[in-house]
Scaffold this active site. Structure first.
Site, PDB file in Angstrom:
ATOM      1  N   HIS A  82      -2.492   2.635  -6.231  1.00  0.00           N
ATOM      2  CA  HIS A  82      -2.749   1.942  -6.017  1.00  0.00           C
ATOM      3  C   HIS A  82      -2.581   0.879  -7.046  1.00  0.00           C
ATOM      4  O   HIS A  82      -3.723  -0.388  -6.961  1.00  0.00           O
ATOM      5  CB  HIS A  82      -4.073   2.134  -5.671  1.00  0.00           C
ATOM      6  CG  HIS A  82      -5.181   1.156  -4.236  1.00  0.00           C
ATOM      7  ND1 HIS A  82      -4.473   0.571  -3.638  1.00  0.00           N
ATOM      8  CD2 HIS A  82      -6.172   1.019  -5.151  1.00  0.00           C
ATOM      9  CE1 HIS A  82      -5.466  -0.022  -2.592  1.00  0.00           C
ATOM     10  NE2 HIS A  82      -6.770   0.141  -3.447  1.00  0.00           N
ATOM     11  N   ARG A 106       0.862  -1.530  -0.434  1.00  0.00           N
ATOM     12  CA  ARG A 106       0.180  -0.260   0.068  1.00  0.00           C
ATOM     13  C   ARG A 106       0.947   1.184   0.205  1.00  0.00           C
ATOM     14  O   ARG A 106       2.278   1.380   0.352  1.00  0.00           O
ATOM     15  CB  ARG A 106      -0.605   0.314   0.910  1.00  0.00           C
ATOM     16  CG  ARG A 106      -1.960  -1.273   1.531  1.00  0.00           C
ATOM     17  CD  ARG A 106      -2.772  -0.687   2.081  1.00  0.00           C
ATOM     18  NE  ARG A 106      -3.984  -2.430   2.605  1.00  0.00           N
ATOM     19  CZ  ARG A 106      -3.823  -3.007   3.457  1.00  0.00           C
ATOM     20  NH1 ARG A 106      -2.427  -3.220   4.240  1.00  0.00           N
ATOM     21  NH2 ARG A 106      -4.467  -4.431   3.391  1.00  0.00           N
ATOM     22  N   LYS A 127      -3.140  -2.448   8.120  1.00  0.00           N
ATOM     23  CA  LYS A 127      -4.639  -2.201   9.021  1.00  0.00           C
ATOM     24  C   LYS A 127      -4.720  -3.392   9.639  1.00  0.00           C
ATOM     25  O   LYS A 127      -4.327  -4.830  10.164  1.00  0.00           O
ATOM     26  CB  LYS A 127      -5.012  -2.177   7.697  1.00  0.00           C
ATOM     27  CG  LYS A 127      -5.555  -1.369   6.988  1.00  0.00           C
ATOM     28  CD  LYS A 127      -6.604  -1.130   5.336  1.00  0.00           C
ATOM     29  CE  LYS A 127      -6.507  -0.228   4.037  1.00  0.00           C
ATOM     30  NZ  LYS A 127      -7.558  -0.512   3.854  1.00  0.00           N
ATOM     31  N   TYR A 185      -9.996  -9.869  -7.761  1.00  0.00           N
ATOM     32  CA  TYR A 185      -8.873 -10.016  -8.755  1.00  0.00           C
ATOM     33  C   TYR A 185      -8.732 -11.116  -9.443  1.00  0.00           C
ATOM     34  O   TYR A 185      -8.063 -11.791 -10.448  1.00  0.00           O
ATOM     35  CB  TYR A 185      -7.161 -10.468  -7.428  1.00  0.00           C
ATOM     36  CG  TYR A 185      -7.136  -8.580  -6.907  1.00  0.00           C
ATOM     37  CD1 TYR A 185      -6.639  -7.673  -7.640  1.00  0.00           C
ATOM     38  CD2 TYR A 185      -7.577  -8.757  -5.555  1.00  0.00           C
ATOM     39  CE1 TYR A 185      -6.126  -6.931  -6.674  1.00  0.00           C
ATOM     40  CE2 TYR A 185      -6.898  -8.106  -5.072  1.00  0.00           C
ATOM     41  CZ  TYR A 185      -6.515  -6.220  -5.986  1.00  0.00           C
ATOM     42  OH  TYR A 185      -6.858  -5.668  -5.071  1.00  0.00           O
ATOM     43  N   ARG A 198      -0.340  -1.869  -6.774  1.00  0.00           N
ATOM     44  CA  ARG A 198      -0.615  -2.804  -5.850  1.00  0.00           C
ATOM     45  C   ARG A 198      -1.814  -3.733  -6.712  1.00  0.00           C
ATOM     46  O   ARG A 198      -2.097  -4.441  -6.426  1.00  0.00           O
ATOM     47  CB  ARG A 198      -1.311  -2.185  -4.693  1.00  0.00           C
ATOM     48  CG  ARG A 198      -1.442  -3.437  -4.174  1.00  0.00           C
ATOM     49  CD  ARG A 198      -2.539  -2.833  -2.754  1.00  0.00           C
ATOM     50  NE  ARG A 198      -2.799  -3.418  -1.897  1.00  0.00           N
ATOM     51  CZ  ARG A 198      -2.945  -4.138  -0.541  1.00  0.00           C
ATOM     52  NH1 ARG A 198      -1.285  -4.273  -0.223  1.00  0.00           N
ATOM     53  NH2 ARG A 198      -4.129  -4.147   0.006  1.00  0.00           N
ATOM     54  N   HIS A 205      -4.923  -8.540   3.320  1.00  0.00           N
ATOM     55  CA  HIS A 205      -6.785  -7.900   3.288  1.00  0.00           C
ATOM     56  C   HIS A 205      -7.614  -9.096   4.788  1.00  0.00           C
ATOM     57  O   HIS A 205      -7.091 -10.414   4.912  1.00  0.00           O
ATOM     58  CB  HIS A 205      -7.230  -9.132   2.403  1.00  0.00           C
ATOM     59  CG  HIS A 205      -7.258  -7.896   0.812  1.00  0.00           C
ATOM     60  ND1 HIS A 205      -7.207  -8.758  -0.073  1.00  0.00           N
ATOM     61  CD2 HIS A 205      -7.095  -6.976   0.628  1.00  0.00           C
ATOM     62  CE1 HIS A 205      -6.568  -7.928  -1.356  1.00  0.00           C
ATOM     63  NE2 HIS A 205      -6.962  -6.406  -0.793  1.00  0.00           N
TER      64      HIS A 205
END
Length: 304
Positions: A240, A151, A175, A275, A243, A266
């Site tokens: 992004h 990120r 995150k 994806y 990524r 994730h």
């Protein structure tokens, strides 16, 4: 009326949205209105709102059009993701908000040929006997974006010695404070080593700028400029998007979805599943070559 902390962080969020995502003026105005109204409804405590309070807020949207609810939810979810990314919250309550739409937009896709053009432009810059330090920095940034799927926030905030010549991975805290292992290619390690030679040993960051590190907005600008130089429309490329390209191309190459989820950080496999929009011809090839019935030596007993 929005509280002082709410106002300041709403402004910072919209600035990021404009610079990194290239959000249109109308989108920014709508998001500002949605966030300001939500802050007022929460007595100026939007930044610190609990999941229960957000659910109560969303319950008041029942009479609104589905598109309006979708926009309000999207504004708040992106805002809370931003707060978590920037360390203003330890959690992300956004998932409790309603999702009235059933279809999820696919990410922008950058083809392998386009990625090759980006790296060719960088290679041209670095082909001289003494490349400029900023060109070496750009090479390291793009190698890590595309080669490791970082990120933007994770990339610009890397410590000076995060990437080691003898260690083909990074351990990142993403995150929600979750740690994950991220692969680092030989190319990326070489590019980082070439750039780090220009970073003073007493600097805290791998990509320093002033008293802190390179900003996400500046990273966005550098990637856009590189895209233009490579002959790719700049609106198709961002940190992004690189990524996304990392994830899409790995999956198309046969990567396991669960492994990809771990590399991207994730929490929910459903996020990684966006994806799976790989080339249809590849799906046909997989069926023709990997499915048990594709084996010509596999016997089939006809019915009696």
């Amino acid at each position: 009326m929005a509280g002082g902390q709410d106002r300041a962080l709403i402004d910072r969020f919209l600035e990021m949205l404009s610079a990194e995502a290239g959000a249109a003026a109308n989108t920014l105005a709508a998001y500002r209105s949605d966030l300001t109204l939500a802050s007022a409804a929460l007595d100026g405590a939007l930044v610190t709102a609990t999941a229960d309070r957000l659910q109560a807020l969303a319950a008041g949207w029942q009479s609104l059009a589905r598109s309006t609810v979708a926009r309000k939810s999207a504004a708040l979810r992106r805002f809370y993701a931003f707060l978590a990314d920037e360390g203003h919250r330890q959690d992300d309550p956004g998932p409790v908000l309603p999702r009235p739409g059933t279809a999820r937009a696919l990410p922008k896709v950058l083809g392998i040929a386009d990625v090759d053009r980006l790296f060719a432009a960088i290679a041209d810059r670095c082909a001289i006997e003494r490349p400029l330090p900023n060109d070496l920095r750009l090479a390291a940034l793009v190698e890590l974006l595309y080669g490791s799927g970082l990120r933007a926030t994770e990339l610009v905030g890397l410590p000076r010695n995060a990437v080691q010549a003898d260690r083909p991975y990074l351990i990142l805290k993403g995150k929600g404070g979750r740690e994950r292992l991220v692969p680092v290619s030989d190319r990326a390690r070489a590019a980082v080593a070439a750039w780090r030679a220009h970073v003073a040993a007493d600097r805290a960051w791998l990509f320093p700028s002033g008293r802190t590190h390179l900003s996400r907005i500046r990273l966005y600008q550098l990637v856009k400029a590189l895209a233009a130089e490579a002959g790719i429309p700049p609106d198709r490329v961002s940190p992004h998007v690189l990524r996304h390209a990392f994830a899409t191309h790995l999956l198309a190459g046969g990567a396991d979805l669960r492994a990809l989820q771990a590399m991207l950080g994730h929490a929910d496999i459903a996020t990684t599943e966006i994806y799976t929009h790989v080339d249809a011809s590849r799906l046909v090839e997989l069926v023709n070559t990997r499915h048990p019935l594709a084996d010509p030596h596999r016997g089939h007993t006809p019915p009696r």
